[in-house]
Structure formats: C-alpha cells, structure tokens
Design an enzyme around this catalytic site. Structure first.
Site, PDB file in Angstrom:
ATOM      1  N   THR A   1      78.938  61.806  -4.635  1.00 51.26           N
ATOM      2  CA  THR A   1      80.372  62.019  -4.807  1.00 51.26           C
ATOM      3  C   THR A   1      80.863  62.660  -3.522  1.00 51.26           C
ATOM      4  OG1 THR A   1      80.140  64.271  -5.651  1.00 51.26           O
ATOM      5  CG2 THR A   1      80.105  62.495  -7.283  1.00 51.26           C
TER       6      THR A   1
ATOM      7  N   LYS B   1      82.239  67.443  -4.624  1.00 48.25           N
ATOM      8  CA  LYS B   1      81.509  68.631  -5.074  1.00 48.25           C
ATOM      9  C   LYS B   1      81.289  69.547  -3.857  1.00 48.25           C
ATOM     10  CE  LYS B   1      79.908  66.012  -9.039  1.00 48.25           C
ATOM     11  NZ  LYS B   1      78.792  65.426  -9.792  1.00 48.25           N
TER      12      LYS B   1
ATOM     13  N   ARG C   1      88.300  63.466  -5.024  1.00 50.49           N
ATOM     14  CA  ARG C   1      87.422  62.874  -6.034  1.00 50.49           C
ATOM     15  C   ARG C   1      87.069  61.469  -5.593  1.00 50.49           C
ATOM     16  NH1 ARG C   1      87.400  66.349  -9.644  1.00 50.49           N
ATOM     17  NH2 ARG C   1      85.759  65.196 -10.705  1.00 50.49           N
TER      18      ARG C   1
ATOM     19  N   ASP D   1      70.480  60.427  -5.342  1.00 51.73           N
ATOM     20  CA  ASP D   1      71.873  60.677  -5.730  1.00 51.73           C
ATOM     21  C   ASP D   1      72.161  62.140  -5.411  1.00 51.73           C
ATOM     22  OD1 ASP D   1      74.228  61.330  -6.978  1.00 51.73           O
ATOM     23  OD2 ASP D   1      73.756  60.322  -8.865  1.00 51.73           O
TER      24      ASP D   1
ATOM     25  N   TYR E   1      97.496  47.319  -1.669  1.00 49.69           N
ATOM     26  CA  TYR E   1      96.300  46.593  -2.100  1.00 49.69           C
ATOM     27  C   TYR E   1      95.484  46.211  -0.881  1.00 49.69           C
ATOM     28  CZ  TYR E   1      95.416  45.716  -6.947  1.00 49.69           C
ATOM     29  OH  TYR E   1      95.011  45.862  -8.241  1.00 49.69           O
TER      30      TYR E   1
ATOM     31  N   GLU F   1      92.036  44.851  -1.109  1.00 44.13           N
ATOM     32  CA  GLU F   1      90.742  44.272  -1.538  1.00 44.13           C
ATOM     33  C   GLU F   1      90.016  43.660  -0.352  1.00 44.13           C
ATOM     34  OE1 GLU F   1      91.159  43.052  -6.235  1.00 44.13           O
ATOM     35  OE2 GLU F   1      91.837  41.639  -4.730  1.00 44.13           O
TER      36      GLU F   1
HETATM   37  C1  LIG Z   1      78.705  64.373 -10.619  1.00 42.22           C
HETATM   38  C2  LIG Z   1      77.565  63.424 -10.538  1.00 42.22           C
HETATM   39  C3  LIG Z   1      77.755  62.023 -10.519  1.00 42.22           C
HETATM   40  C4  LIG Z   1      79.025  61.328 -10.884  1.00 42.22           C
HETATM   41  O1  LIG Z   1      80.175  61.621 -10.438  1.00 42.22           O
HETATM   42  P1  LIG Z   1      81.560  61.088 -11.024  1.00 42.22           P
HETATM   43  O2  LIG Z   1      82.392  61.131  -9.819  1.00 42.22           O
HETATM   44  O3  LIG Z   1      81.924  62.023 -12.115  1.00 42.22           O
HETATM   45  O4  LIG Z   1      81.353  59.694 -11.533  1.00 42.22           O
HETATM   46  C5  LIG Z   1      76.668  61.212 -10.291  1.00 42.22           C
HETATM   47  N1  LIG Z   1      75.445  61.723 -10.124  1.00 42.22           N
HETATM   48  C6  LIG Z   1      75.212  63.044 -10.178  1.00 42.22           C
HETATM   49  C7  LIG Z   1      73.822  63.539  -9.985  1.00 42.22           C
HETATM   50  C8  LIG Z   1      76.257  63.934 -10.405  1.00 42.22           C
HETATM   51  O5  LIG Z   1      76.008  65.241 -10.494  1.00 42.22           O
END
Ligand SMILES: *Cc1c(COP(=O)(O)O)cnc(C)c1O
Length: 438
Positions: free
Chosen positions: A247, A250, A256, A221, A75, A77
C-alpha cells in the site's frame, strides 16, 4: 448543521488548518453545509486525538490536496504513451514521474502505480503468477496475515488452494524450518511473506531460499513496512522477492493506494496486463499524482529520520507498556507496531472493551487477536498499536511514556466515565502542543 459547523470551525485547531483546507470548508460551507460539517468534524477529530492504529498515518497537506486536484476528472485507461483516451499528456507525465520515483525509492527496475489499494495489487500479482486452483503458502489472518493472502471468503481463498503456515506457538515468531517443511510437503506455486500484525523483522533471504527449493515464486507484501523498507529501517525485500506489493498509505505516508514492484522484466509485462485490463478499469489519476508527491517526500533525508523515529517510538512504547504489566507478543518489536496481550495486566480485559473505552478518551486503536487467542475476533485479548501517525505529529520517546500512562489509566479504570473525560481533556490539550504538520 451549519451552527455545528461554525462552532467546530471556531475551535482552536481551525486556525491551524492550511489555507487550502480552510478554503474548501468555506466553499462547502455555502454549497453543501452537511458535508462541510462532517469534514470539519473529521479534521477536528484527527487534530485532537492520538492515532495509534498501525496501518494509519497523517499525510502532508501537499499529498492531501494532490488527491483533491484536477487529475480526478480524467479517464486514462492504459499506460503512459498507450492510452485509450485523448488528452492524457499530463497524466502520462505524472504517472511516469510516480513510477520513476517508486523505482528510485525501492531500488528496483519496475513499478506499477495503478492499483487502487493493497488488496488490488495482490489480485494482480496472483493473476500474474498463478492459474486458478494453484497452491499458495501463506500466514492466515488470525496469526497476523492479510485477508488478501488466502482468507476463504476473499478472492484469494475462493480461487486458489491455500496452505497456512503459522507462528511458533512459544516464540510467536515465524518458524522458518516449519515453513520450509510445509513448502516441501505441498509444493506451492507461490509463497507469501509480509503481514498486517507481525512486530518482527522478516528474513526475506530465508523466504527466497524456501521458495527456490520448491520452485515457487516469492511475493513480499510490504503494505505495513514499506516506508521502513524504502529507508533501510527494515531490510529490503529486493533482491529476494520476485514480486513486491504494498500500500502507499501506511508507513509510506502517501495517499490511499497500492503499488507493485519487481526486478523481473518479463514478469513486469504480465503484472501491467493483470492490473489493466486484468483486474481494474481506469486508474485514479488524482491518487497517482499524490503518490508521486508522497514518493518525492519519501526520497528526502527527513523521511529516513522519520522512519527511524517511528521504530524508536515503537520500542519506547512497548517498553513502557511492559513496565506497566502488559505482555508484548514476541516480547517486543523491531518495527512500527506491537501486539499487546491485555490479559497479563487484567485477566478480564478484552480488546473490544479497550478499543471502546480508549476512543472515549481520545486514543484511537484497534482490537486485534493475539496468536492462539482464545477469544473470538470481535472480542480478542489484544490491541495492535503502531507509532507511524504519532511520530508524524512530532512525538518522541519521552512522549511515549505519557501515551502508555494514558492507555493504562483508561484500561485499568475499566472505562470509568470520569477517567475517560479527564484523559480526553488532557489529550486535547497535549495535541495542541503537537499539531499535525503541513
Ligand atoms: C493493509 C494491507 C493490505 C491491503 O490494503 P488495502 O489498501 O486495505 O487493500 C494488504 N496486505 C497487507 C499485509 C496489509 O497489511
């Protein structure tokens, strides 16, 4: 189950497993054969199928095993130097390292590496920038946006007033003049750019000019294109965006997870507070360790070469599909993904059917609505295809031609069992020649 396990382990790919993975399967094979069997089958599936889901990738074994490390037991935090628990010396060290590498990678002044996922990063960013009820201007999910940008049933759409902008119906591209007009009309507090299914370059500078005109904050984003932005394969959102969320799993090819970046020191303090204690409890320190490893990998020159190949492969795949009669939304791609309109090839072809048939043949894809899709979201007229995972296993432009040929053969057969089985055999053999790297 254990006989299935041993037969799976006896499959040719098992010899290609790294020693730690073999050790894990051996360990679980005696202590928990049911889970061991499931994991072995999943390893086999990933090794022997072509992964074309644009949001997925194959992490290095270093990243994968960092997730399975001692750091999971703690933990922690709080933040480095300010924890609510004892025993955090090495957790501070690894989180500091992850933050420093993230800043170096994206050339910015602040990073929070704690968000459990991309959606959580966005929750914290919304909380730092907005009051409940404030207006947000974003692209809806049906046009390629993300559910965390304002879908009615999501946190974002529940607590904020969302105004949608849309793509130009002809070009299927962002219509910056129209976005600006909507901003002037609705005076949003936040403008969001960055998408889940948009194949073209984003003009962050233009978005900033729009946000500035109405006194809004700009959030980029870059969940999908993070790897490309970090390596200059797509323009950087800095210095234009006030907040960048992403994220790490990707194109960035890490574990993840989520990540928040900014260059604004005041905003940075708020963002930290809105991640913890604002929206999360204890950080996933094992994932943060793996983020540090992944950022380290992304800082190496090979990762830039990789990202360039991802884009080159996407172009090649798009061109091959177009030459077979498919229509590419916007006419092609600038990044790692493309949206394929299947109707141009065969009027009755749907995304749902294609996804199902292709899986039988060993090609993993996701159905996706195309702009103004007349079919419902569970059917769709399109596929979203991406090249990050294929590129990780070493495929180049030349192999994209083969991938397009397989895609077309399966889809045009309308899921005929014999075609599916034949392609499955060919892909299994092909994958043996392009093993997942360690
Ligand atoms: C994949 C994605 C997310 C979210 O990702 P998670 O890890 O699944 O919560 C947020 N914004 C965009 C544009 C995405 O393509």
């Amino acid at each position: 189950m254990s006989s299935t396990l041993s037969s799976t382990l006896a499959a040719p790919h098992a010899t290609a497993l790294d020693p730690l993975s073999r050790g894990l399967l051996d360990l679980l094979g005696s202590s928990d054969p049911e889970v061991a069997s499931i994991l072995a089958h999943e390893a086999e599936r990933q090794a022997t199928t072509l992964e074309l889901i644009a949001s997925e990738n194959h992490v290095s074994t270093a990243v994968m095993h960092a997730v399975g490390s001692w750091m999971t037991n703690k933990y922690a935090e709080g933040y480095p130097g300010k924890r609510y628990y004892g025993g955090c010396e090495f957790h501070d060290a690894v989180e500091d390292l992850a933050r420093e590498r993230a800043k170096q990678l994206f050339k910015c002044g602040f990073a929070n590496v704690q968000p459990h996922c991309g959606a959580n990063a966005n929750i914290a960013a919304f909380m730092a920038l907005l009051e409940p009820g404030d207006c947000v201007l974003s692209l809806p999910i049906k046009s390629g946006g993300h559910l965390s940008h304002g879908l009615k049933v999501n946190f974002s759409g529940t607590f904020f007033k969302i105004v949608d902008y849309d793509l130009d119906p002809q070009s299927e591209r962002l219509d910056y003049d129209r976005i600006e007009a909507l901003a002037v009309e609705h005076r949003p507090k936040l403008v969001i750019c960055g998408y889940s299914a948009y194949p073209r370059t984003i003009d962050f500078a233009r978005f900033r000019a729009i946000a500035d005109r109405v006194g809004a904050a700009l959030m980029a984003d870059i969940a999908h294109i993070a790897g490309l932005c970090a390596t200059g394969t797509h323009p950087s959102p800095f210095p234009h965006a006030h907040v960048v969320t992403t994220t790490t799993h990707k194109t960035l090819r890490g574990p993840r997870g989520g990540l928040i970046l900014t260059d604004d020191a005041e905003l940075a303090k708020k963002l930290d507070r809105k991640v913890f204690p604002g929206s999360q409890g204890g950080p996933l320190m094992h994932v943060i360790a793996a983020k540090a490893v992944a950022f380290g990998e992304a800082l190496r020159p090979e990762f830039t070469t990789y990202c360039r190949q991802v884009v080159a492969n996407a172009r090649a795949l798009a061109a091959s599909l177009a030459s077979r009669g498919y229509r590419l939304c916007t006419g092609g791609t600038d990044n790692h993904l493309m949206l394929v309109d299947l109707r141009a090839r065969a009027a009755d072809l749907t995304g749902a059917d294609a996804e199902k048939w292709l899986e039988v043949a060993g090609i993993i894809v996701n159905k996706n609505g195309i702009p103004n899709d007349p079919r419902p979201p569970m059917v769709t007229s399109g596929l979203r295809l991406g090249t990050p995972a294929l590129t990780t296993r070493g495929l180049k432009e030349r192999e994209m031609e083969r991938v397009a040929e397989w895609l077309d053969r399966v889809m045009i057969s309308k899921g005929e069992a014999a075609v599916g089985a034949a392609v499955r055999r060919e892909i299994r053999e092909f994958c043996g020649r392009f093993p997942l790297p360690h």
